[in-house]
Design a protein around this motif. Structure first.
Motif, short mmCIF file in Angstrom:
data_model
loop_
_atom_site.label_atom_id
_atom_site.label_comp_id
_atom_site.label_asym_id
_atom_site.label_seq_id
_atom_site.Cartn_x
_atom_site.Cartn_y
_atom_site.Cartn_z
N ASP A 71 35.18 41.09 52.15
CA ASP A 71 34.63 39.84 52.67
C ASP A 71 34.23 38.86 51.57
O ASP A 71 34.47 37.66 51.69
N LEU A 72 33.60 39.36 50.52
CA LEU A 72 33.04 38.47 49.50
C LEU A 72 33.97 38.19 48.32
O LEU A 72 34.01 37.07 47.82
N ILE A 73 34.69 39.19 47.89
CA ILE A 73 35.49 39.05 46.67
C ILE A 73 36.95 38.73 46.99
O ILE A 73 37.48 37.69 46.58
N VAL A 74 37.61 39.62 47.73
CA VAL A 74 39.04 39.45 48.00
C VAL A 74 39.28 38.18 48.81
O VAL A 74 40.14 37.37 48.48
N ARG A 75 38.52 38.00 49.88
CA ARG A 75 38.72 36.84 50.74
C ARG A 75 38.44 35.53 50.00
O ARG A 75 39.18 34.56 50.15
N THR A 76 37.39 35.50 49.18
CA THR A 76 37.10 34.30 48.38
C THR A 76 38.26 33.98 47.45
O THR A 76 38.69 32.83 47.35
N GLY A 77 38.77 35.00 46.77
CA GLY A 77 39.91 34.79 45.87
C GLY A 77 41.15 34.34 46.61
O GLY A 77 41.87 33.44 46.16
N ALA A 78 41.42 34.93 47.78
CA ALA A 78 42.63 34.59 48.54
C ALA A 78 42.55 33.18 49.11
O ALA A 78 43.49 32.39 48.97
N ILE A 79 41.43 32.84 49.75
CA ILE A 79 41.29 31.50 50.33
C ILE A 79 41.27 30.45 49.24
O ILE A 79 41.92 29.40 49.35
N GLY A 80 40.56 30.73 48.16
CA GLY A 80 40.51 29.79 47.04
C GLY A 80 41.89 29.57 46.43
O GLY A 80 42.27 28.44 46.11
N THR A 81 42.64 30.64 46.29
CA THR A 81 44.00 30.54 45.75
C THR A 81 44.89 29.72 46.67
O THR A 81 45.68 28.88 46.21
N LEU A 82 44.76 29.94 47.96
CA LEU A 82 45.55 29.17 48.93
C LEU A 82 45.22 27.68 48.84
O LEU A 82 46.12 26.83 48.78
N LEU A 83 43.93 27.35 48.82
CA LEU A 83 43.52 25.95 48.71
C LEU A 83 44.01 25.34 47.40
O LEU A 83 44.49 24.20 47.36
N LEU A 84 43.91 26.09 46.33
CA LEU A 84 44.37 25.61 45.03
C LEU A 84 45.88 25.41 45.02
O LEU A 84 46.39 24.47 44.41
N ALA A 85 46.60 26.27 45.73
CA ALA A 85 48.06 26.12 45.83
C ALA A 85 48.41 24.80 46.51
O ALA A 85 49.36 24.12 46.11
N PHE A 86 47.65 24.44 47.53
CA PHE A 86 47.89 23.15 48.19
C PHE A 86 47.59 21.99 47.24
O PHE A 86 48.32 21.00 47.21
N ILE A 87 46.53 22.12 46.44
CA ILE A 87 46.22 21.08 45.45
C ILE A 87 47.35 20.97 44.44
O ILE A 87 47.80 19.87 44.11
N TYR A 88 47.83 22.10 43.96
CA TYR A 88 48.98 22.10 43.04
C TYR A 88 50.19 21.43 43.70
O TYR A 88 50.89 20.64 43.07
N GLY A 89 50.44 21.77 44.94
CA GLY A 89 51.61 21.23 45.64
C GLY A 89 51.55 19.74 45.84
O GLY A 89 52.55 19.03 45.70
#
Length: 173
Positions: A57-75
């Motif tokens: 809940d705290l570590i994996v999900r934060t990393g995954a959601i953050g990475t997804l949002l960052l991927a959209f910023i990159y895109g």
């Protein structure tokens, strides 16, 4: 749309590395806890599963959601785009597969086992469903780790990249 400059790209890269570290560290911790669990002592198993839920809940999900949002910023805000290069498209596909694995296998089995532990107490440890869920979850986490390592390799090597052709002093893509 305004594109990120060199300083913006460096900050994006820093954020990306930190988020991936959270994600990868979380799934590695999950694997270590899973392998270190003997399923012999109820209190130890319950405590470990509570820690697995918190890590998810705290570590994996934060990393995954953050990475997804960052991927959209990159895109949207860089010249990388979403599918401009084949290696980027492969990363997107792998990320989606990895996320589906995490949501529908790893987390689902973890929560099912947590419910069995809370409902059945120590009897859950000899429940065939609990044992099977635990084993399948272990393999699913290994798959997540393998996919993450492959994504990191793709990010560094950028295979399937279009080769630049040199013709009489001019570079042709």
């Amino acid at each position: 749309m305004k594109k990120a400059g060199p300083a913006g790209l460096k900050w994006l890269k820093i954020a990306h590395i930190l988020l991936i570290s959270l994600f990868f560290g979380g799934i590695m911790s999950s694997l270590a806890l899973n392998y270190g669990l003997s399923l012999a002592v109820y209190t130890d198993t319950l405590s470990t599963y509570k820690h697995l839920v918190e890590i998810s809940d705290l570590i994996v999900r934060t990393g995954a959601i953050g990475t997804l949002l960052l991927a959209f910023i990159y895109g949207f805000f860089t010249n990388w785009g979403f599918f401009r290069h084949r290696w980027l498209a492969v990363k997107w596909i792998l990320f989606i597969l990895q996320t589906l694995n995490g949501i529908f296998i790893v987390d689902k089995l973890m929560m099912a086992n947590m419910a069995l532990l809370e409902a059945e107490g120590s009897a859950a440890l000899s429940n065939a469903v609990f044992i099977q869920n635990h084993s399948i979850r272990q393999y699913a986490v290994i798959i997540q780790i393998a996919i993450t390592i492959f994504i990191i390799i793709i990010s560094v090597w950028k295979p399937w990249k279009k080769k630049k052709l040199h013709k009489k002093g001019a570079v042709i893509n």
